[in-house]
Design a protein around this motif. Structure first.
Motif, short mmCIF file in Angstrom:
data_model
loop_
_atom_site.label_atom_id
_atom_site.label_comp_id
_atom_site.label_asym_id
_atom_site.label_seq_id
_atom_site.Cartn_x
_atom_site.Cartn_y
_atom_site.Cartn_z
N ASP A 1 -1.39 -6.65 -0.09
CA ASP A 1 -1.97 -5.44 -0.65
C ASP A 1 -2.19 -4.47 0.51
OD1 ASP A 1 -4.34 -6.19 0.62
OD2 ASP A 1 -5.51 -6.36 -1.21
N GLU B 1 -2.60 -7.36 -7.01
CA GLU B 1 -2.33 -6.07 -7.66
C GLU B 1 -2.87 -6.06 -9.08
OE1 GLU B 1 1.47 -3.15 -8.74
OE2 GLU B 1 1.81 -5.13 -7.87
N GLU C 1 -6.65 -5.70 -9.13
CA GLU C 1 -7.07 -4.34 -8.80
C GLU C 1 -6.89 -3.40 -10.00
OE1 GLU C 1 -6.01 -0.78 -5.59
OE2 GLU C 1 -5.28 -2.83 -5.26
N LYS C 2 -5.79 -3.57 -10.74
CA LYS C 2 -5.54 -2.71 -11.89
C LYS C 2 -6.53 -2.98 -13.02
CE LYS C 2 -0.63 -1.81 -11.11
NZ LYS C 2 0.76 -2.01 -11.59
N ARG D 1 -10.68 -3.67 -5.39
CA ARG D 1 -10.01 -4.78 -4.72
C ARG D 1 -10.95 -5.97 -4.56
NH1 ARG D 1 -8.35 -0.33 -1.61
NH2 ARG D 1 -6.12 0.12 -1.82
#
Length: 263
Positions: free
Chosen positions: A78, A104, A107-108, A113
């Protein structure tokens, strides 16, 4: 088709709906087959004043045969972290890529994070899940490092084949060439070094490893092959340009050649 739920873990979706896609759930291999599988070696990570550096050589071997001179063993996972892989190359690369997808996805879904500890624990659980394959000789031993945005420091984490997680200080290395790389790190690394000086120490460490370990590939001036090296600091993870590594490697080779002639 995978039906995604509201949870933040992509690995949970795979475990629930498509466990066959997980690297750890590959078909069993014969007990004597591990020598026929490409293995990657020698990853080094070391801290510097603003963050961390991670470097890996480009060689993969099958027993005493060079399987590849071009393999890449260090991956950006990341914006603020990288992972280096040693062990059964195919499984290790799959785990590294899946780990990147996991971070990822989190995080979405969560809009933030994971902490460095959270990332390291996620990777440890993936290594733990690979234990049955490791017992058949298909072990994966990664090295994880990144910039901790909460503490403003670079951090390094190592693992064992059971998923054991250990935070390292100053520097660390894994793979068959690690005993020789570690000697170079102990001699050359100093606290508070800048990024460029730390990258040079990483190159020297891989050079020393390649000098004594046949499974580690050193800088190759004939084929123009250089280590894969990342720096990670408050601005993110950045791959060191090959032109910089080429000049640095040639300088180290010239210095060592001159030293050998003098002796």
């Amino acid at each position: 088709m995978i039906e995604l739920g509201p949870g933040p873990s992509f690995l949970e979706y795979l475990n629930r709906d498509r466990p066959d896609l997980l690297p750890a759930n590959r078909a069993a291999v014969p007990s004597d087959a591990s020598g026929q599988v490409p293995h990657g070696t020698t990853i080094v990570a070391l801290g510097y004043a603003e963050g961390v550096v991670m470097a890996g050589d480009r060689r993969a071997t099958m027993g005493n045969v060079i399987a590849s001179r071009h393999i890449e063993k260090v991956f950006e996972t990341d914006k603020y972290s990288v992972v280096g892989i040693a062990g059964a190359a195919g499984i290790a690369i799959d785990i590294a890529k899946l780990f990147g997808v996991e971070l990822e996805h989190y995080e979405k879904i969560e809009g933030t994070r994971l902490s460095m500890e959270g990332k390291a624990n996620r990777l440890a659980s993936m290594i733990r899940a690979n234990l049955p394959m490791a017992m058949q000789g298909m072990s994966v031993v990664p090295l994880f490092a990144g910039y901790d945005t909460f503490t403003g420091k670079g951090r390094i984490f190592s693992f064992d084949i059971t998923g054991g997680l250990y935070e390292e200080v100053e520097h660390h290395c894994v793979g068959s060439g690690s005993p020789y790389a570690r000697g170079a790190l102990k001699k050359l690394w100093q606290p508070g070094m800048g990024a460029s000086a730390t990258v040079r120490v990483a190159v020297e460490a891989l050079y020393d490893a390649a000098d004594d370990d046949s499974a580690t590939g050193g800088p190759d001036t004939v084929r123009s092959l250089w280590p894969v090296i990342y720096t990670v600091d408050s601005t993110g993870a950045h791959r060191v340009e090959e032109s910089i590594l080429a000049a640095m490697s040639r300088e180290i080779i010239a210095e060592r050649t001159a030293s050998a002639k003098e002796s």
